[in-house]
Write a protein that holds these residues in place. Structure first.
Motif, PDB file in Angstrom:
ATOM      1  N   PHE A 123       9.436  -3.346   3.519  1.00 18.42           N
ATOM      2  CA  PHE A 123       8.482  -3.761   2.493  1.00 18.42           C
ATOM      3  C   PHE A 123       7.559  -4.862   2.991  1.00 18.42           C
ATOM      4  N   SER A 124       8.138  -5.925   3.543  1.00 20.95           N
ATOM      5  CA  SER A 124       7.295  -7.022   4.029  1.00 20.95           C
ATOM      6  C   SER A 124       6.488  -6.586   5.244  1.00 20.95           C
ATOM      7  N   THR A 125       7.079  -5.809   6.134  1.00 18.75           N
ATOM      8  CA  THR A 125       6.357  -5.348   7.312  1.00 18.75           C
ATOM      9  C   THR A 125       5.257  -4.363   6.932  1.00 18.75           C
ATOM     10  N   ALA A 126       5.490  -3.566   5.887  1.00 19.67           N
ATOM     11  CA  ALA A 126       4.450  -2.656   5.404  1.00 19.67           C
ATOM     12  C   ALA A 126       3.233  -3.427   4.919  1.00 19.67           C
ATOM     13  N   ASN A 127       3.450  -4.544   4.234  1.00 22.09           N
ATOM     14  CA  ASN A 127       2.323  -5.361   3.788  1.00 22.09           C
ATOM     15  C   ASN A 127       1.559  -5.948   4.970  1.00 22.09           C
ATOM     16  N   ALA A 128       2.285  -6.393   6.000  1.00 23.14           N
ATOM     17  CA  ALA A 128       1.623  -6.910   7.201  1.00 23.14           C
ATOM     18  C   ALA A 128       0.841  -5.803   7.898  1.00 23.14           C
ATOM     19  N   TYR A 129       1.399  -4.606   7.920  1.00 25.79           N
ATOM     20  CA  TYR A 129       0.729  -3.452   8.533  1.00 25.79           C
ATOM     21  C   TYR A 129      -0.608  -3.192   7.833  1.00 25.79           C
ATOM     22  N   ILE A 130      -0.592  -3.234   6.499  1.00 25.37           N
ATOM     23  CA  ILE A 130      -1.819  -3.008   5.736  1.00 25.37           C
ATOM     24  C   ILE A 130      -2.863  -4.061   6.081  1.00 25.37           C
ATOM     25  N   ALA A 131      -2.440  -5.326   6.195  1.00 27.54           N
ATOM     26  CA  ALA A 131      -3.386  -6.383   6.555  1.00 27.54           C
ATOM     27  C   ALA A 131      -3.970  -6.157   7.945  1.00 27.54           C
ATOM     28  N   ASP A 132      -3.188  -5.519   8.846  1.00 21.10           N
ATOM     29  CA  ASP A 132      -3.673  -5.254  10.207  1.00 21.10           C
ATOM     30  C   ASP A 132      -4.770  -4.198  10.221  1.00 21.10           C
ATOM     31  N   VAL A 133      -4.606  -3.129   9.435  1.00 18.98           N
ATOM     32  CA  VAL A 133      -5.451  -1.945   9.625  1.00 18.98           C
ATOM     33  C   VAL A 133      -6.506  -1.756   8.546  1.00 18.98           C
ATOM     34  N   THR A 134      -6.504  -2.613   7.527  1.00 17.63           N
ATOM     35  CA  THR A 134      -7.416  -2.419   6.404  1.00 17.63           C
ATOM     36  C   THR A 134      -8.456  -3.531   6.346  1.00 17.63           C
ATOM     37  N   PRO A 135      -9.735  -3.210   6.192  1.00 16.40           N
ATOM     38  CA  PRO A 135     -10.752  -4.242   6.021  1.00 16.40           C
ATOM     39  C   PRO A 135     -10.472  -5.080   4.780  1.00 16.40           C
ATOM     40  N   PRO A 136     -10.837  -6.363   4.796  1.00 19.92           N
ATOM     41  CA  PRO A 136     -10.516  -7.234   3.660  1.00 19.92           C
ATOM     42  C   PRO A 136     -10.987  -6.700   2.316  1.00 19.92           C
ATOM     43  N   ASP A 137     -12.167  -6.050   2.276  1.00 19.40           N
ATOM     44  CA  ASP A 137     -12.680  -5.599   0.993  1.00 19.40           C
ATOM     45  C   ASP A 137     -11.973  -4.359   0.475  1.00 19.40           C
ATOM     46  N   LYS A 138     -11.088  -3.755   1.272  1.00 18.87           N
ATOM     47  CA  LYS A 138     -10.354  -2.561   0.835  1.00 18.87           C
ATOM     48  C   LYS A 138      -8.858  -2.830   0.685  1.00 18.87           C
ATOM     49  N   ARG A 139      -8.427  -4.063   0.917  1.00 21.78           N
ATOM     50  CA  ARG A 139      -6.992  -4.345   0.884  1.00 21.78           C
ATOM     51  C   ARG A 139      -6.411  -4.256  -0.511  1.00 21.78           C
ATOM     52  N   ALA A 140      -7.184  -4.624  -1.536  1.00 17.65           N
ATOM     53  CA  ALA A 140      -6.634  -4.569  -2.896  1.00 17.65           C
ATOM     54  C   ALA A 140      -6.191  -3.156  -3.237  1.00 17.65           C
ATOM     55  N   GLY A 141      -7.035  -2.164  -2.888  1.00 16.39           N
ATOM     56  CA  GLY A 141      -6.667  -0.778  -3.150  1.00 16.39           C
ATOM     57  C   GLY A 141      -5.445  -0.360  -2.361  1.00 16.39           C
ATOM     58  N   ALA A 142      -5.362  -0.803  -1.090  1.00 18.41           N
ATOM     59  CA  ALA A 142      -4.214  -0.445  -0.255  1.00 18.41           C
ATOM     60  C   ALA A 142      -2.932  -1.064  -0.794  1.00 18.41           C
ATOM     61  N   PHE A 143      -2.985  -2.348  -1.164  1.00 18.45           N
ATOM     62  CA  PHE A 143      -1.805  -2.985  -1.737  1.00 18.45           C
ATOM     63  C   PHE A 143      -1.461  -2.349  -3.091  1.00 18.45           C
ATOM     64  N   GLY A 144      -2.481  -1.919  -3.825  1.00 18.44           N
ATOM     65  CA  GLY A 144      -2.224  -1.226  -5.082  1.00 18.44           C
ATOM     66  C   GLY A 144      -1.471   0.077  -4.876  1.00 18.44           C
ATOM     67  N   MET A 145      -1.790   0.799  -3.775  1.00 16.37           N
ATOM     68  CA  MET A 145      -1.072   2.028  -3.476  1.00 16.37           C
ATOM     69  C   MET A 145       0.405   1.751  -3.185  1.00 16.37           C
TER      70      MET A 145
END
Length: 425
Positions: A123-145
């Motif tokens: 879970f925590s590593t998945a959130n870090a992964y999202i921060a690595d590969v997602t542009p800042p303006d699209k992170r809310a949607g990714a974290f929402g998923m």
């Protein structure tokens, strides 16, 4: 600080895998929820009191182990990459579920829960992964998923576990093991690494790869530390649902397992809709700050409503407010990832997971005690919803902390507000 995003095809494939990883992990944990207490009772010789003691002990031990090991897992992912940590986590969970399916005594089951706490890093590593590969303006949607994966998993998991448990109490553990091991195989062949070698930490700082060190890391970023307090209060409030809702609904509304199951299913569906559909749109239109504040306010209203509702029908009207509370979590994640260097995203997520685990240590005992106090017959008052009112107060405090913490944070500026000076207000 924002990190460079991966190319679009790689990013999409990686996000699909992370979504599937979290969904399967939540499903595997959800499957055992209805049967684990029954298995414990069976091992305790049918003694309900003894079984209750062991249920509490296993839950607390699991949370303590997670609290200690989450910062270590985050530091390992910053040093060696996200991929090996996610894969080892999935493999470890799969083998641990096999152990839980086979053990015949409570001490061995306790050991299995310790291993679960050590290996549940995805879970925590998945959130870090999202921060690595997602542009800042699209992170809310990714974290929402990711939030949607939690919602779907907790809707389907317990229902499936209940059906399988009717066949055999140990069957859900075998199915959970199969899911986790299939997830490992899927990730082994599909998941790319998100953290390039040049952005990894040169060594592990063991002084910070522990719960105390994790807090010290947060102290280096005052804005992140304040938002971490918001995350902690929010998670602590959430534990009232996990620990008290079933007892409360039975006591106040006379609901049995069927009514409670339907209600929790509606909660999961509403939460999934908010996380998957509304979060990204709300953040794009209003910005992270307003999404956080509005989400926390909705949550406080929902819990207060739940605690004061005198009928089951009235209590159902609180569900939309509690679902909209889900906007606060992804928006908080986005703001925090913007304030932290790319090579420390893993430790940030490990630190936050440690705080979540700490809330899991104190939440169950706190709310069950408050609930028992509220319905006690030797007091001069009767307040069965006291635990939910406490959760509402915690979220109200979180609103105040978030208001001050986000005054000057760098976040996403909606196009309609980009030219104006008042967006931060």
């Amino acid at each position: 600080m924002s990190s460079p995003a991966a190319s679009t095809p790689v990013r999409q494939a990686a996000l699909v895998f992370i979504f599937v990883t979290v969904l399967i992990d939540v499903l595997s944990f959800g499957i055992i929820i209805p049967v684990l207490p029954q298995l414990i009772k069976q091992m305790a010789g049918g003694d309900t009191g003894d079984a209750a003691h062991w249920v509490g002990l296993l839950g607390t031990v699991f949370a303590v182990v997670q609290f200690v090991f989450n910062p270590i897992q985050g530091a390992l992912s910053d040093r060696f990459g996200r991929r090996p940590v996610v894969l080892i986590s999935n493999l470890g969970l799969g083998l641990d579920f096999v152990l839980m399916a086979l053990v015949q005594t409570l001490p061995w089951l306790l050991l299995a829960r310790v291993i679960s706490g050590m290996t549940s890093a995805s879970f925590s590593t998945a959130n870090a992964y999202i921060a690595d590969v997602t542009p800042p303006d699209k992170r809310a949607g990714a974290f929402g998923m990711i939030g949607a994966a939690f919602g779907i998993g907790f809707v389907l998991g317990p229902a499936l576990g209940g059906l399988l448990g009717e066949i055999d109490l140990r069957l859900p553990f075998w199915v959970a093991a199969g899911m986790a091991l299939l997830n490992f195989c899927y990730g082994f062949f599909v998941l790319p690494e998100s953290l390039p070698k040049e952005r990894r930490t040169p060594r592990i700082d063991w002084r910070r790869a522990n719960p105390v060190g994790a807090v010290l890391l947060l102290l280096q970023y005052p804005q992140v530390y304040a938002l971490a307090v918001v995350v902690f209060l929010s998670q602590l409030a959430h534990y009232v649902l996990n620990t008290t809702f079933v007892l409360y609904a039975d006591y106040r509304y006379g609901w049995g397992p069927q009514e409670v199951g339907y209600t929790l299913g509606v909660v999961g569906i509403c939460n999934s809709i908010v996380q998957a559909v509304l979060v990204a749109k709300i953040v794009r239109r209003y910005g992270e700050r307003k999404a956080i504040l509005a989400g926390l306010c909705f949550g406080a209203i929902g819990f207060a409503w739940q605690g004061l509702a005198t009928t089951g029908l009235l209590s159902l009207l609180a569900l939309p407010f509690l679902a909209l509370w889900g906007c606060a979590g992804p928006a908080s994640q986005v703001l925090m990832t913007r304030q932290v260097d790319p090579h420390e995203q893993g430790r940030l997520q490990g630190s936050l997971s440690g705080l979540v685990s700490f809330s899991g240590i104190i939440g169950p005992g706190l709310y069950t005690t408050i609930f028992a106090w509220g319905i006690s017959t030797d007091k001069g008052w009767h307040l069965p919803g006291a635990a939910f009112l406490l959760a509402a107060v915690l979220l109200a405090v979180a609103v105040v902390v978030a208001w001050r913490a986000t005054l000057n944070l760098r976040g996403y500026t909606p196009p309609a507000a980009a030219a104006g000076p008042d967006h931060a207000a």
